[in-house]
Design an enzyme around this catalytic site. Structure first.
Site, PDB file in Angstrom:
ATOM      1  N   GLY A  76      34.637 -43.756  -2.502  1.00  0.00           N
ATOM      2  CA  GLY A  76      35.555 -43.252  -0.867  1.00  0.00           C
ATOM      3  C   GLY A  76      34.352 -42.832  -0.469  1.00  0.00           C
ATOM      4  O   GLY A  76      32.747 -43.115  -1.143  1.00  0.00           O
ATOM      5  N   ASN A  77      33.903 -42.461   1.569  1.00  0.00           N
ATOM      6  CA  ASN A  77      32.841 -42.354   1.736  1.00  0.00           C
ATOM      7  C   ASN A  77      33.045 -40.454   2.034  1.00  0.00           C
ATOM      8  O   ASN A  77      34.417 -39.600   1.971  1.00  0.00           O
ATOM      9  CB  ASN A  77      32.727 -42.713   3.127  1.00  0.00           C
ATOM     10  CG  ASN A  77      33.470 -43.240   3.573  1.00  0.00           C
ATOM     11  OD1 ASN A  77      34.303 -41.754   4.615  1.00  0.00           O
ATOM     12  ND2 ASN A  77      34.481 -43.680   3.610  1.00  0.00           N
ATOM     13  N   ARG A  78      31.610 -39.995   2.848  1.00  0.00           N
ATOM     14  CA  ARG A  78      31.719 -39.140   3.633  1.00  0.00           C
ATOM     15  C   ARG A  78      32.077 -38.623   4.666  1.00  0.00           C
ATOM     16  O   ARG A  78      32.050 -36.941   5.312  1.00  0.00           O
ATOM     17  CB  ARG A  78      30.181 -38.193   2.963  1.00  0.00           C
ATOM     18  CG  ARG A  78      29.939 -38.287   1.741  1.00  0.00           C
ATOM     19  CD  ARG A  78      27.887 -37.911   1.381  1.00  0.00           C
ATOM     20  NE  ARG A  78      27.983 -36.738   2.229  1.00  0.00           N
ATOM     21  CZ  ARG A  78      26.269 -36.348   2.348  1.00  0.00           C
ATOM     22  NH1 ARG A  78      25.812 -37.133   2.013  1.00  0.00           N
ATOM     23  NH2 ARG A  78      26.783 -35.086   3.314  1.00  0.00           N
ATOM     24  N   SER A  79      33.351 -39.021   5.406  1.00  0.00           N
ATOM     25  CA  SER A  79      33.617 -38.945   6.768  1.00  0.00           C
ATOM     26  C   SER A  79      34.852 -37.966   6.620  1.00  0.00           C
ATOM     27  O   SER A  79      35.769 -37.970   5.935  1.00  0.00           O
ATOM     28  CB  SER A  79      34.173 -39.675   6.926  1.00  0.00           C
ATOM     29  OG  SER A  79      34.925 -40.288   8.662  1.00  0.00           O
TER      30      SER A  79
END
Ligand code: CTP
Length: 410
Positions: A219-222
């Protein structure tokens, strides 16, 4: 600034402890040449007293309609204002405004105002998330008021969550942005533009998750904050909004149709489906460039192999590039880019590569952009234009994007 050209602001103050922060907002407004009348509710004066408001604004302060009656203040203040800004907007004040009550000077002013109205709510998380408050906020937004999302963080007691009044510097930027957008050439404010009325816009938000096995993902930090701000501001400007949200935990923006997705491929399908009828598509989501080549349908165990097994990745389809290739005539396509270095150079190159009309370029880092309510960006346009958006609330950046989109749609 000449007296008659100074923007006239009514600063409505609700009975919340965050009223102390509004003193700083008032100081910023007066020091930058705004003519401010403070209209607190009676109970707001329990938190910050009348002498403080009078001294900081240099104007008399009244809470009810029974002072200076010969000047009919309950009608005059609203009619003459360029902006009514309410902070902190308590749950009670939002409810009274939504239902058109007029039991003090501030609620009378809200009914007579024909200029932009901004509410900056502050309250405990439970009150903010209560269906009654959500419905009142939706009503106010549907009528064209700008209701700023509260910040998350430490509340009055030991508790934390959404409900904090945003910092005075951010509120000041909201006020400045709204005034800049709505003051007519004649100098007086007009109603906020419904310049996206009759338009359908698609906004993607959040960050995709690419499953490795039933428990793990890449995943990512958005956080989705920027995409949600785009959706809210588009609703306020009259658009029909489809918000494709990947793994966002924020409250639903009032008035938008929400499609929830998880992976990049889910997002691709959802965006393509709604983009068919869209006048504009804004890809604010952080979409994973790669996904695991094989999905394991049972949890990978430490005991499965001697050492850690490599995860092989394959490329995801670039949704933005695909949208550009397939778009109907006249559709405006906007991309976002998160860069850590050489921001403009990488942005120009990416704009050309993706072929979209505009690219909003953010500088990202540990404490920059992700999960914060504010943002600074440069908007690059395909015709070589460049609009710098100074650090401010994500709503302010969203409004700049919609200004540029609306101009292209005209
Ligand atoms: N995007 C997309 N589909 C993807 C990847 C990205 O639609 N599979 C969109 C994002 O929503 C964003 C823009 O493309 O609007 C820029 O994404 P970014 O990941 O920064 O661009 P890349 O082309 O992946 O460039 P790089 O990773 O090399 O910086």
């Amino acid at each position: 600034m000449a007296e008659e050209t100074r923007p006239r602001v009514i600063l409505g103050v609700g009975a919340g402890i965050a009223a102390y922060k509004v003193c700083e907002l008032l100081r910023r407004l007066t020091e930058s040449g705004h003519d401010v009348r403070v209209v607190p509710t009676r109970d707001a004066l329990r938190f910050v007293g009348e002498p403080t408001w009078a001294a900081l604004s240099g104007r008399p302060v009244a809470t009810d309609v029974w002072s200076e009656v010969e000047q009919v203040p309950h009608v005059r203040l609203g009619r003459e204002a360029d902006l009514v800004f309410v902070a902190p907007a308590t749950a009670d004040l939002l409810a009274r405004a939504a239902h058109g009550l007029a039991d003090d000077l501030l609620t009378n002013t809200l009914l007579t105002a024909r200029c932009p109205v901004v509410f900056a709510p502050a309250m405990h998380t439970e009150m903010w998330e209560h269906p009654a408050t959500r419905a009142n906020v939706a009503t106010l937004r549907a009528r064209g008021a700008l209701v700023v999302e509260p910040a998350s963080g430490r509340l009055t007691g030991a508790d934390t969550g959404p409900g904090r009044l945003p910092e005075p510097s951010e509120l000041f930027e909201v006020a400045r942005g709204v005034l800049a957008r709505t003051r007519s050439a004649a100098g007086r404010a007009a109603a906020p533009p419904a310049d996206l009325s009759g338009r359908h816009v698609v906004v993607s938000a959040g960050g995709t998750r690419e499953a490795i096995d039933p428990v793990r993902f890449i995943g990512n930090r958005s956080s989705g904050l920027q995409g949600y701000a785009l959706a809210r501001t588009a609703v306020a400007r009259g658009a029909r909004v489809t918000l494709v949200a990947a793994n966002v935990t924020l409250p639903d923006p009032a008035g938008a149709e929400i499609v929830r997705v998880v992976s990049a491929e889910d997002m691709r399908q959802a965006v393509r489906k709604s983009a068919d009828t869209a006048d504009a598509v804004v890809m604010a989501a952080a979409v994973a460039d790669f996904r695991p080549a094989d999905y394991r349908d049972r949890k990978i165990k430490k005991s499965d192999s001697a050492g850690p097994e490599p995860i092989h990745l394959v490329k995801n389809t670039d949704i933005l590039a695909e949208l550009v290739a397939e778009r109907p005539a006249g559709q405006v396509v906007v991309g976002f880019a998160a860069e850590t270095d050489n921001v403009i150079e990488h942005g120009r190159e990416k704009l050309a590569r993706k072929g979209c009309d505009m690219l909003v370029v953010n500088q990202v880092g540990e404490n920059l952009t992700f999960g914060t309510p504010d943002n600074a960006a440069v908007v690059l346009t395909a015709d070589g234009g460049r609009v710098e958006v100074p650090r401010g609330p994500k709503e302010a950046l969203a409004d700049v994007v919609w200004d540029l989109v609306a101009a292209r749609l005209r």
